[in-house]
Design an enzyme around this catalytic site. Structure first.
Site, PDB file in Angstrom:
ATOM      1  N   ASP A   1      18.786 -45.641  40.569  1.00 27.67           N
ATOM      2  CA  ASP A   1      19.338 -47.005  40.587  1.00 27.67           C
ATOM      3  C   ASP A   1      19.727 -47.346  42.024  1.00 27.67           C
ATOM      4  O   ASP A   1      20.224 -46.479  42.744  1.00 27.67           O
ATOM      5  CB  ASP A   1      20.578 -47.057  39.676  1.00 27.67           C
ATOM      6  CG  ASP A   1      20.941 -48.471  39.242  1.00 27.67           C
ATOM      7  OD1 ASP A   1      20.995 -48.709  38.018  1.00 27.67           O
ATOM      8  OD2 ASP A   1      21.194 -49.333  40.108  1.00 27.67           O
TER       9      ASP A   1
ATOM     10  N   SER B   1      11.102 -58.463  27.323  1.00 30.50           N
ATOM     11  CA  SER B   1      12.023 -59.538  26.939  1.00 30.50           C
ATOM     12  C   SER B   1      11.367 -60.519  25.976  1.00 30.50           C
ATOM     13  O   SER B   1      10.161 -60.783  26.064  1.00 30.50           O
ATOM     14  CB  SER B   1      12.433 -60.280  28.209  1.00 30.50           C
ATOM     15  OG  SER B   1      13.049 -61.495  27.893  1.00 30.50           O
TER      16      SER B   1
ATOM     17  N   TYR C   1      10.658 -65.573  35.318  1.00 34.62           N
ATOM     18  CA  TYR C   1      11.191 -64.295  34.847  1.00 34.62           C
ATOM     19  C   TYR C   1      10.358 -63.778  33.652  1.00 34.62           C
ATOM     20  O   TYR C   1       9.907 -62.636  33.640  1.00 34.62           O
ATOM     21  CB  TYR C   1      12.667 -64.458  34.452  1.00 34.62           C
ATOM     22  CG  TYR C   1      13.171 -63.325  33.611  1.00 34.62           C
ATOM     23  CD1 TYR C   1      13.405 -62.077  34.176  1.00 34.62           C
ATOM     24  CD2 TYR C   1      13.373 -63.488  32.236  1.00 34.62           C
ATOM     25  CE1 TYR C   1      13.837 -61.015  33.388  1.00 34.62           C
ATOM     26  CE2 TYR C   1      13.803 -62.441  31.455  1.00 34.62           C
ATOM     27  CZ  TYR C   1      14.031 -61.206  32.026  1.00 34.62           C
ATOM     28  OH  TYR C   1      14.435 -60.159  31.249  1.00 34.62           O
TER      29      TYR C   1
ATOM     30  N   LYS D   1       7.679 -60.330  33.095  1.00 32.47           N
ATOM     31  CA  LYS D   1       7.704 -59.349  32.002  1.00 32.47           C
ATOM     32  C   LYS D   1       6.352 -59.316  31.278  1.00 32.47           C
ATOM     33  O   LYS D   1       5.861 -58.250  30.899  1.00 32.47           O
ATOM     34  CB  LYS D   1       8.824 -59.683  31.013  1.00 32.47           C
ATOM     35  CG  LYS D   1      10.227 -59.541  31.600  1.00 32.47           C
ATOM     36  CD  LYS D   1      10.622 -58.077  31.781  1.00 32.47           C
ATOM     37  CE  LYS D   1      11.969 -57.921  32.432  1.00 32.47           C
ATOM     38  NZ  LYS D   1      12.398 -56.524  32.594  1.00 32.47           N
TER      39      LYS D   1
ATOM     40  N   PHE E   1      25.875 -76.272  26.078  1.00 29.91           N
ATOM     41  CA  PHE E   1      24.698 -76.998  26.567  1.00 29.91           C
ATOM     42  C   PHE E   1      23.924 -77.655  25.420  1.00 29.91           C
ATOM     43  O   PHE E   1      22.916 -77.131  24.964  1.00 29.91           O
ATOM     44  CB  PHE E   1      23.789 -76.054  27.360  1.00 29.91           C
ATOM     45  CG  PHE E   1      24.431 -75.484  28.594  1.00 29.91           C
ATOM     46  CD1 PHE E   1      25.250 -76.260  29.408  1.00 29.91           C
ATOM     47  CD2 PHE E   1      24.214 -74.155  28.955  1.00 29.91           C
ATOM     48  CE1 PHE E   1      25.833 -75.734  30.550  1.00 29.91           C
ATOM     49  CE2 PHE E   1      24.796 -73.620  30.100  1.00 29.91           C
ATOM     50  CZ  PHE E   1      25.609 -74.415  30.899  1.00 29.91           C
TER      51      PHE E   1
ATOM     52  N   ARG F   1      20.351 -68.436  18.496  1.00 34.91           N
ATOM     53  CA  ARG F   1      19.746 -67.260  19.129  1.00 34.91           C
ATOM     54  C   ARG F   1      19.981 -66.018  18.276  1.00 34.91           C
ATOM     55  O   ARG F   1      20.833 -66.019  17.387  1.00 34.91           O
ATOM     56  CB  ARG F   1      20.385 -67.009  20.511  1.00 34.91           C
ATOM     57  CG  ARG F   1      20.132 -68.106  21.530  1.00 34.91           C
ATOM     58  CD  ARG F   1      18.685 -68.098  22.008  1.00 34.91           C
ATOM     59  NE  ARG F   1      18.429 -69.141  22.985  1.00 34.91           N
ATOM     60  CZ  ARG F   1      18.084 -70.389  22.689  1.00 34.91           C
ATOM     61  NH1 ARG F   1      17.940 -70.765  21.429  1.00 34.91           N
ATOM     62  NH2 ARG F   1      17.850 -71.268  23.650  1.00 34.91           N
TER      63      ARG F   1
HETATM   64  C1  WQD Z   1      22.424 -68.641  24.793  1.00 31.15           C
HETATM   65  C2  WQD Z   1      22.720 -70.019  24.263  1.00 31.15           C
HETATM   66  C3  WQD Z   1      22.501 -71.761  25.904  1.00 31.15           C
HETATM   67  C4  WQD Z   1      25.767 -70.529  28.479  1.00 31.15           C
HETATM   68  C5  WQD Z   1      18.575 -65.502  28.145  1.00 31.15           C
HETATM   69  C6  WQD Z   1      17.216 -65.346  28.728  1.00 31.15           C
HETATM   70  C7  WQD Z   1      16.413 -64.396  27.907  1.00 31.15           C
HETATM   71  C8  WQD Z   1      17.162 -63.087  27.711  1.00 31.15           C
HETATM   72  C9  WQD Z   1      18.520 -63.335  27.177  1.00 31.15           C
HETATM   73  C10 WQD Z   1      16.720 -61.398  29.360  1.00 31.15           C
HETATM   74  C11 WQD Z   1      21.739 -71.075  24.760  1.00 31.15           C
HETATM   75  C12 WQD Z   1      23.929 -71.635  25.428  1.00 31.15           C
HETATM   76  C13 WQD Z   1      24.850 -70.607  27.468  1.00 31.15           C
HETATM   77  C14 WQD Z   1      26.797 -71.513  28.553  1.00 31.15           C
HETATM   78  C15 WQD Z   1      25.917 -72.546  26.567  1.00 31.15           C
HETATM   79  N1  WQD Z   1      17.355 -62.391  28.925  1.00 31.15           N
HETATM   80  N2  WQD Z   1      24.908 -71.589  26.516  1.00 31.15           N
HETATM   81  N3  WQD Z   1      26.831 -72.464  27.560  1.00 31.15           N
HETATM   82  O1  WQD Z   1      19.002 -68.442  27.376  1.00 31.15           O
HETATM   83  O2  WQD Z   1      19.093 -67.562  25.005  1.00 31.15           O
HETATM   84  O3  WQD Z   1      18.469 -66.080  26.852  1.00 31.15           O
HETATM   85  O4  WQD Z   1      19.207 -64.244  28.019  1.00 31.15           O
HETATM   86  O5  WQD Z   1      15.667 -60.941  29.003  1.00 31.15           O
HETATM   87  O6  WQD Z   1      15.227 -64.171  28.546  1.00 31.15           O
HETATM   88  O7  WQD Z   1      16.578 -66.609  28.746  1.00 31.15           O
HETATM   89  O8  WQD Z   1      20.804 -66.765  26.676  1.00 31.15           O
HETATM   90  O9  WQD Z   1      23.222 -66.527  26.887  1.00 31.15           O
HETATM   91  O10 WQD Z   1      21.986 -67.982  28.550  1.00 31.15           O
HETATM   92  O11 WQD Z   1      22.247 -68.738  26.201  1.00 31.15           O
HETATM   93  O12 WQD Z   1      25.990 -73.424  25.707  1.00 31.15           O
HETATM   94  O13 WQD Z   1      27.656 -71.519  29.443  1.00 31.15           O
HETATM   95  O14 WQD Z   1      24.004 -70.413  24.759  1.00 31.15           O
HETATM   96  O15 WQD Z   1      22.155 -73.089  26.081  1.00 31.15           O
HETATM   97  O16 WQD Z   1      21.542 -71.979  23.731  1.00 31.15           O
HETATM   98  P1  WQD Z   1      19.295 -67.343  26.466  1.00 31.15           P
HETATM   99  P2  WQD Z   1      22.121 -67.465  27.169  1.00 31.15           P
END
Ligand code: WQD
Length: 316
Positions: free
Chosen positions: A32, A116, A140, A144, A207, A220
C-alpha cells in the site's frame, strides 16, 4: 501456509479484507502506498510493504513468494474521475497492468479484483445481474470495465485466474472494532450522514426527492464491508481449488432509499439529522440494486448484514 498479497490492504475495504483473510488461516502481505490507506489499519500479523503500484520494480519484488493477489488499490471518486481522467487512467488501469505483468513474471496465478457496480451505468433492468450490459457513465466506472477486460485477456493468454467482484454501495465498519481507521475525505451518503451526526458538517444535502421511487429519493444497495470481505476469501479459495475465472455482483439485493438511510441514522443514534433537499446530482440513476444469486450459488456467499439499522450501527 499460502500467502496472499493484498494490494491496497491499508484502505477502507482492504483492511477488512486483510482481517478476513488472516482469520481464514492465510499469511498476508500488504502492499500500500498509504495515500488513502492508513497505518492504523495495518495488522501486526501481516507483513507490510510500503509501495506504489506505479512503481514496477516495487510491485514485482512484492510479488515474490505469494500464492495469490487481492487487488483493491484504486482511485474511486466518480466526480474526480470526470475532472481528472489521467489520474484514474494511471492509478487504476496502468497500476493494474503493472500488477498483472508482475504476476505473470513471478508465476502467480490467482487474482481477486475489486471491481464496481459502476461498470453497469444506468440500469436497463433490475436487479442487476452479471449479464447486464457494461455501459459505464463515469470515467471511474470505465477504468473498472477496462480492467475486467484485461483480466479476461490475461486468463486467456497467460492462465491467470481472476474473480472480479462488483461491489454495490460498500458501507459500515468491522463490528468488533478491530479496525480503527475511518475513511478520510468521505464522499458517500452514509459517512457524510455520520459527519453531520458528529457535528463535523452542518447538514446533509439530499440530492433530489423527485425521482420515480416510492419516496422520491434514490434507491441503492448498501452492502456491509465485512460481508464484502468474506466474499474475497471465498473467491480466492474457489480459484485455489481449481475454480475458473468469474465475475460476481456483491450486494444484498435489497434497495434502500436516501430517506430510509436518514430515518435509520435517526433511529439508531436517536437524533434528528439536519437535512436539506437539494437538486439532483449529475449522473445518479433513480434505482440500483444487485442480484447476487451467482455469488450465493457459486461461492456460497451469504451477507450477514441485511437489516439497514444493523449496518448503520456499525458505521460510526
Ligand atoms: C448514494 C445516494 C446520492 C451524498 C458511488 C459510486 C459507485 C460505488 C459506490 C465505488 C445517491 C445520495 C449522496 C449526499 C445524497 N463506488 N447522496 N447526499 O453514487 O450510489 O455510488 O459509491 O465503486 O461507483 O458511484 O453512492 O454514497 O455517493 O450516493 O443525497 O451528500 O445518496 O445522490 O442517491 P453512489 P453515494
Amino acid at each position: 501456509m499460502k500467502k496472499i498479497l493484498v494490494v491496497g490492504g491499508a484502505g477502507y475495504i482492504g483492511s477488512h479484507v486483510v482481517k478476513a483473510i488472516l482469520e481464514a488461516g492465510f499469511a498476508v502481505k500488504v502492499f500500500d502506498n498509504l495515500s488513502t490507506g492508513q497505518e492504523i489499519n495495518l495488522f501486526k500479523e501481516a507483513e507490510f510493504v510500503k509501495g506504489d503500484i506505479l512503481d514496477k520494480n516495487a510491485i514485482s519484488s512484492a510479488m515474490q513468494g505469494v500464492d495469490g493477489v487481492v487487488h483493491l488499490a484504486a482511485k474511486k471518486a466518480v466526480g474526480e474521475s470526470m475532472q481528472n481522467p489521467d489520474l484514474y487512467a494511471e492509478n487504476n488501469i496502468e497500476g493494474t497492468i503493472n500488477i498483472l505483468v508482475a504476476m505473470n513474471k513471478a508465476g502467480v496465478k490467482n487474482i481477486v479484483f475489486s471491481s464496481s457496480s459502476s461498470v453497469y451505468g444506468n440500469p436497463n433492468y433490475l436487479p442487476i445481474d452479471e449479464s447486464h450490459p457494461i455501459q459505464p457513465v463515469s470515467f471511474y466506472g470505465y477504468t473498472k470495465a477496462k480492467i475486467d477486460e484485461l483480466l479476461e485477456w490475461y486468463d486467456r493468454l497467460k492462465g491467470i485466474k481472476y474473480a472480479s467482484l462488483r461491489y454495490f454501495n460498500a458501507v459500515g465498519y468491522d463490528e468488533t472494532g478491530t479496525i480503527k481507521g475511518r475513511e478520510k475525505d468521505v464522499q458517500n451518503l452514509l459517512p457524510i450522514a455520520i459527519q453531520v451526526l458528529d457535528g463535523e458538517r452542518e447538514c446533509l444535502q439530499v440530492f433530489g426527492n423527485d425521482y420515480d421511487t416510492e419516496d422520491g429519493t434514490c434507491v441503492r444497495d448498501y452492502v456491509h464491508v465485512s460481508d464484502l470481505a468474506s466474499a474475497h476469501v471465498l473467491a480466492m479459495k474457489r480459484m485455489m481449488d481449481g475454480g475458473d475465472s468469474q465475475v460476481f455482483n456483491l450486494g444484498t439485493g435489497k434497495g434502500t432509499s436516501v430517506n430510509e438511510i436518514i430515518e435509520s441514522v435517526n433511529r439508531v443514534f436517536n437524533v434528528g439529522l439536519s437535512i436539506k433537499y437539494a437538486g439532483r446530482r449529475d449522473g445518479d440513476p433513480a434505482k440500483l440494486y444487485a442480484s447476487s444469486k451467482k455469488a450465493k450459488e457459486m461461492l456460497g456467499w451469504e451477507p450477514k448484514f441485511t437489516d439497514i439499522d444493523d449496518i448503520v450501527k456499525t458505521s460510526r
